[in-house]
Design a protein around this motif. Structure first.
Motif, short mmCIF file in Angstrom:
data_model
loop_
_atom_site.label_atom_id
_atom_site.label_comp_id
_atom_site.label_asym_id
_atom_site.label_seq_id
_atom_site.Cartn_x
_atom_site.Cartn_y
_atom_site.Cartn_z
N LYS A 128 -0.15 1.81 -10.99
CA LYS A 128 -0.60 0.46 -10.67
C LYS A 128 -0.24 -0.51 -11.78
O LYS A 128 0.20 -1.61 -11.51
CB LYS A 128 -2.13 0.46 -10.49
CG LYS A 128 -2.56 0.80 -9.09
CD LYS A 128 -4.06 0.65 -8.97
CE LYS A 128 -4.54 0.96 -7.58
NZ LYS A 128 -5.98 1.20 -7.53
N LYS A 129 -0.41 -0.06 -13.02
CA LYS A 129 -0.08 -0.92 -14.16
C LYS A 129 1.41 -1.23 -14.17
O LYS A 129 1.80 -2.37 -14.40
CB LYS A 129 -0.49 -0.24 -15.46
CG LYS A 129 -1.91 -0.56 -15.84
CD LYS A 129 -2.34 0.15 -17.11
CE LYS A 129 -3.84 0.38 -17.09
NZ LYS A 129 -4.21 1.68 -17.65
N ASP A 169 2.03 -3.75 -11.55
CA ASP A 169 1.50 -5.05 -11.97
C ASP A 169 2.47 -5.74 -12.90
O ASP A 169 2.77 -6.93 -12.74
CB ASP A 169 0.16 -4.87 -12.70
CG ASP A 169 -0.99 -4.75 -11.70
OD1 ASP A 169 -0.74 -4.96 -10.50
OD2 ASP A 169 -2.10 -4.45 -12.13
N ASN A 208 4.36 -9.12 -11.96
CA ASN A 208 4.11 -10.34 -12.74
C ASN A 208 5.40 -11.00 -13.18
O ASN A 208 5.49 -12.21 -13.27
CB ASN A 208 3.25 -10.02 -13.97
CG ASN A 208 1.80 -9.84 -13.58
OD1 ASN A 208 1.36 -10.29 -12.52
ND2 ASN A 208 1.05 -9.16 -14.42
#
Ligand SMILES: [Zn+2]
Length: 79
Positions: A44-45, A48, A52
């Motif tokens: 998930k990181k 992300d 971004n």
């Protein structure tokens, strides 16, 4: 659901494209399995960070790289 299935379904899960029944199975597994939770968190990181910098869906290439990285990680964890 087993750890291997989690990896198989993870990309769909993260895309919110997973069948609701499977999704529930996966979430149940995550509650019980710290190892998979860690993998999902890392994943998930990564997404992300990626999203971004560039707000587009994951290209197939990135997706498959992620997939094989996760698979390797899981295999390392088993040893
Ligand atoms: Zn697991």
């Amino acid at each position: 659901m087993k750890c291997n299935n989690i990896i198989e379904e993870l990309t769909s899960y993260l895309d919110n494209a997973l069948d609701p029944v499977l999704r529930q199975d996966l979430e149940e597994h995550l509650k019980k399995c710290k190892k998979c939770r860690l993998v999902v968190d890392t994943c998930k990181k990564t997404i992300d960070i990626y999203c971004n910098s560039e707000p587009v869906p994951l290209p197939d290439e990135t997706r498959s790289r992620l997939h094989s990285a996760l698979r390797e990680r899981l295999q390392q964890n088993r040893r």
